[in-house]
Motif scaffolding. Structure first.
Motif, mmCIF file in Angstrom:
data_model
loop_
_atom_site.group_PDB
_atom_site.id
_atom_site.type_symbol
_atom_site.label_atom_id
_atom_site.label_comp_id
_atom_site.label_asym_id
_atom_site.label_seq_id
_atom_site.Cartn_x
_atom_site.Cartn_y
_atom_site.Cartn_z
ATOM 1 N N GLY A 167 -0.188 2.654 13.821
ATOM 2 C CA GLY A 167 0.917 1.986 13.136
ATOM 3 C C GLY A 167 0.489 0.665 12.511
ATOM 4 N N GLN A 168 -0.373 -0.078 13.205
ATOM 5 C CA GLN A 168 -0.856 -1.346 12.650
ATOM 6 C C GLN A 168 -1.707 -1.121 11.403
ATOM 7 O OE1 GLN A 168 1.229 -3.306 14.056
ATOM 8 N NE2 GLN A 168 -0.138 -4.863 14.903
ATOM 9 N N LEU A 169 -2.516 -0.084 11.412
ATOM 10 C CA LEU A 169 -3.306 0.233 10.217
ATOM 11 C C LEU A 169 -2.398 0.623 9.058
ATOM 12 C CD1 LEU A 169 -6.257 2.269 11.794
ATOM 13 C CD2 LEU A 169 -6.344 -0.055 10.862
ATOM 14 N N THR A 170 -1.323 1.334 9.360
ATOM 15 C CA THR A 170 -0.356 1.695 8.321
ATOM 16 C C THR A 170 0.312 0.448 7.764
ATOM 17 O OG1 THR A 170 0.068 3.821 9.412
ATOM 18 C CG2 THR A 170 1.706 3.064 7.819
ATOM 19 N N VAL A 171 0.618 -0.518 8.619
ATOM 20 C CA VAL A 171 1.196 -1.787 8.172
ATOM 21 C C VAL A 171 0.247 -2.489 7.215
ATOM 22 C CG1 VAL A 171 1.776 -4.125 8.934
ATOM 23 C CG2 VAL A 171 2.732 -2.154 10.124
ATOM 24 N N TRP A 172 -1.034 -2.492 7.538
ATOM 25 C CA TRP A 172 -2.022 -3.098 6.644
ATOM 26 C C TRP A 172 -1.973 -2.465 5.258
ATOM 27 C CZ3 TRP A 172 -7.374 -4.210 9.367
ATOM 28 C CH2 TRP A 172 -7.191 -5.173 10.352
ATOM 29 N N ARG A 173 -1.889 -1.135 5.216
ATOM 30 C CA ARG A 173 -1.824 -0.453 3.917
ATOM 31 C C ARG A 173 -0.541 -0.808 3.175
ATOM 32 N NH1 ARG A 173 -4.074 3.888 6.942
ATOM 33 N NH2 ARG A 173 -2.027 4.879 7.141
ATOM 34 N N GLN A 174 0.552 -0.915 3.896
ATOM 35 C CA GLN A 174 1.824 -1.274 3.267
ATOM 36 C C GLN A 174 1.771 -2.688 2.695
ATOM 37 O OE1 GLN A 174 4.722 -0.636 6.396
ATOM 38 N NE2 GLN A 174 4.883 1.563 5.987
ATOM 39 N N LEU A 175 1.116 -3.583 3.414
ATOM 40 C CA LEU A 175 0.970 -4.955 2.914
ATOM 41 C C LEU A 175 0.116 -4.995 1.655
ATOM 42 C CD1 LEU A 175 0.484 -6.910 6.267
ATOM 43 C CD2 LEU A 175 2.447 -7.035 4.722
ATOM 44 N N GLU A 176 -0.964 -4.217 1.641
ATOM 45 C CA GLU A 176 -1.807 -4.146 0.441
ATOM 46 C C GLU A 176 -0.991 -3.650 -0.748
ATOM 47 O OE1 GLU A 176 -4.845 -5.009 -0.235
ATOM 48 O OE2 GLU A 176 -5.642 -5.529 1.751
ATOM 49 N N ASP A 177 -0.191 -2.610 -0.525
ATOM 50 C CA ASP A 177 0.623 -2.043 -1.602
ATOM 51 C C ASP A 177 1.671 -3.027 -2.107
ATOM 52 O OD1 ASP A 177 -0.793 0.293 -1.340
ATOM 53 O OD2 ASP A 177 0.717 1.315 -0.121
ATOM 54 N N ALA A 178 2.115 -3.937 -1.204
ATOM 55 C CA ALA A 178 3.132 -4.920 -1.578
ATOM 56 C C ALA A 178 2.519 -6.191 -2.157
ATOM 57 C CB ALA A 178 3.983 -5.269 -0.359
ATOM 58 N N GLY A 179 1.200 -6.206 -2.354
ATOM 59 C CA GLY A 179 0.538 -7.381 -2.903
ATOM 60 C C GLY A 179 0.318 -8.490 -1.897
ATOM 61 N N CYS A 180 0.358 -8.147 -0.603
ATOM 62 C CA CYS A 180 0.154 -9.140 0.451
ATOM 63 C C CYS A 180 -1.119 -8.825 1.227
ATOM 64 C CB CYS A 180 1.353 -9.167 1.398
ATOM 65 S SG CYS A 180 2.883 -9.712 0.651
ATOM 66 N N GLY A 181 -2.192 -8.578 0.511
ATOM 67 C CA GLY A 181 -3.458 -8.254 1.147
ATOM 68 C C GLY A 181 -4.061 -9.445 1.867
ATOM 69 N N MET A 182 -5.230 -9.231 2.424
ATOM 70 C CA MET A 182 -5.868 -10.238 3.268
ATOM 71 C C MET A 182 -6.086 -11.570 2.559
ATOM 72 S SD MET A 182 -9.453 -9.880 5.376
ATOM 73 C CE MET A 182 -8.945 -8.263 5.972
ATOM 74 N N THR A 183 -6.391 -11.550 1.267
ATOM 75 C CA THR A 183 -6.692 -12.786 0.538
ATOM 76 C C THR A 183 -5.535 -13.237 -0.358
ATOM 77 O OG1 THR A 183 -7.719 -11.497 -1.259
ATOM 78 C CG2 THR A 183 -9.155 -12.256 0.532
ATOM 79 N N ALA A 184 -4.369 -12.634 -0.211
ATOM 80 C CA ALA A 184 -3.242 -12.979 -1.085
ATOM 81 C C ALA A 184 -2.761 -14.406 -0.840
ATOM 82 C CB ALA A 184 -2.104 -11.983 -0.894
ATOM 83 N N THR A 185 -2.538 -14.748 0.413
ATOM 84 C CA THR A 185 -2.088 -16.093 0.782
ATOM 85 C C THR A 185 -2.706 -16.465 2.129
ATOM 86 O OG1 THR A 185 -0.140 -15.356 2.021
ATOM 87 C CG2 THR A 185 0.142 -15.701 -0.353
ATOM 88 N N THR A 186 -2.587 -17.729 2.482
ATOM 89 C CA THR A 186 -3.059 -18.159 3.792
ATOM 90 C C THR A 186 -2.265 -17.469 4.892
ATOM 91 O OG1 THR A 186 -3.644 -20.315 2.885
ATOM 92 C CG2 THR A 186 -3.463 -20.163 5.268
ATOM 93 N N MET A 187 -0.969 -17.283 4.667
ATOM 94 C CA MET A 187 -0.129 -16.604 5.653
ATOM 95 C C MET A 187 -0.620 -15.187 5.913
ATOM 96 S SD MET A 187 2.392 -16.249 7.672
ATOM 97 C CE MET A 187 2.961 -14.736 8.440
ATOM 98 N N SER A 188 -0.902 -14.450 4.867
ATOM 99 C CA SER A 188 -1.367 -13.074 5.050
ATOM 100 C C SER A 188 -2.743 -13.043 5.712
ATOM 101 C CB SER A 188 -1.405 -12.327 3.714
ATOM 102 O OG SER A 188 -2.284 -12.948 2.799
#
Length: 200
Positions: free
Chosen positions: A112-133
């Protein structure tokens, strides 16, 4: 008996080596996660440097799946406690059921956590998008790695149980794993609460 509360447990010399190691691990891991949490809170308190006209700290997209994952981890911890209690009572069938349920639910949580990561990438909130992400990925990755370490012990213990080992042979491993899972659940709930403050 509980591997961390046996008679004379106040003395490290009276504890099994695995129990001593787990205590040391708890100390190190607690300091690490506390440092991350404190840095997160301090960083959250101010916008910090900016990139262009946009602050580098923004509320993060919140995948609803995180609620489901949290519930799954709670159930996993409960299953481990069931197995632990069954082991103390010499109930091998219940121990086996709790052991398998706890490990499978932990695997579901990680998936489920890996799926959340993919959902965040799709929403433009990837690892380097912001300091929060970036904080989100760091916190969830470290937590997931610690869970994987516990699953390695779970795998070895499960093999013994499926090979019809006696309760006495796996009681300590199951007890220590239960305590480990409760610790990781507590860590996740604290991180989850911090992350909730920054959802959008």
């Amino acid at each position: 008996m509980d591997p961390l509360t046996e008679p004379d447990a106040g003395s490290l010399a009276s504890l099994p080596a695995a129990a001593v190691g787990l205590r040391v691990y708890f100390g190190v891991a607690t300091v690490m996660f506390l440092l991350i949490a404190v840095t997160f809170v301090m960083r959250m308190g101010g916008h910090g440097p900016s990139t262009g006209q946009q602050p580098d700290w923004k509320p993060m997209f919140w995948p609803p799946l995180l609620w489901f994952n949290t519930g799954v981890l709670i159930l996993s911890s409960a299953a481990w406690q069931w197995a632990h209690v069954a082991g103390r009572r010499g109930q091998m069938e219940n121990l086996r059921a709790g052991l398998i349920a706890g490990g499978v639910l932990a695997l579901v949580f990680l998936a489920g956590q890996l799926t959340v990561w993919r959902q965040l990438e799709d929403a433009g909130c990837g690892m380097t998008a912001t300091t929060m992400s970036a904080f989100f990925y760091l916190m969830t990755a470290l937590h997931g790695l610690h869970l994987l370490g516990g699953l390695a012990v779970w795998g070895r213990t499960t093999v013994k149980v499926l090979r019809r080992a006696e309760v006495a042979e796996v009681r300590q491993s199951v007890g220590l794993c239960a305590i480990y899972w409760h610790f990781l659940l507590l860590v996740w709930l604290v991180m989850f609460g911090l992350l909730l403050l920054n959802r959008r």
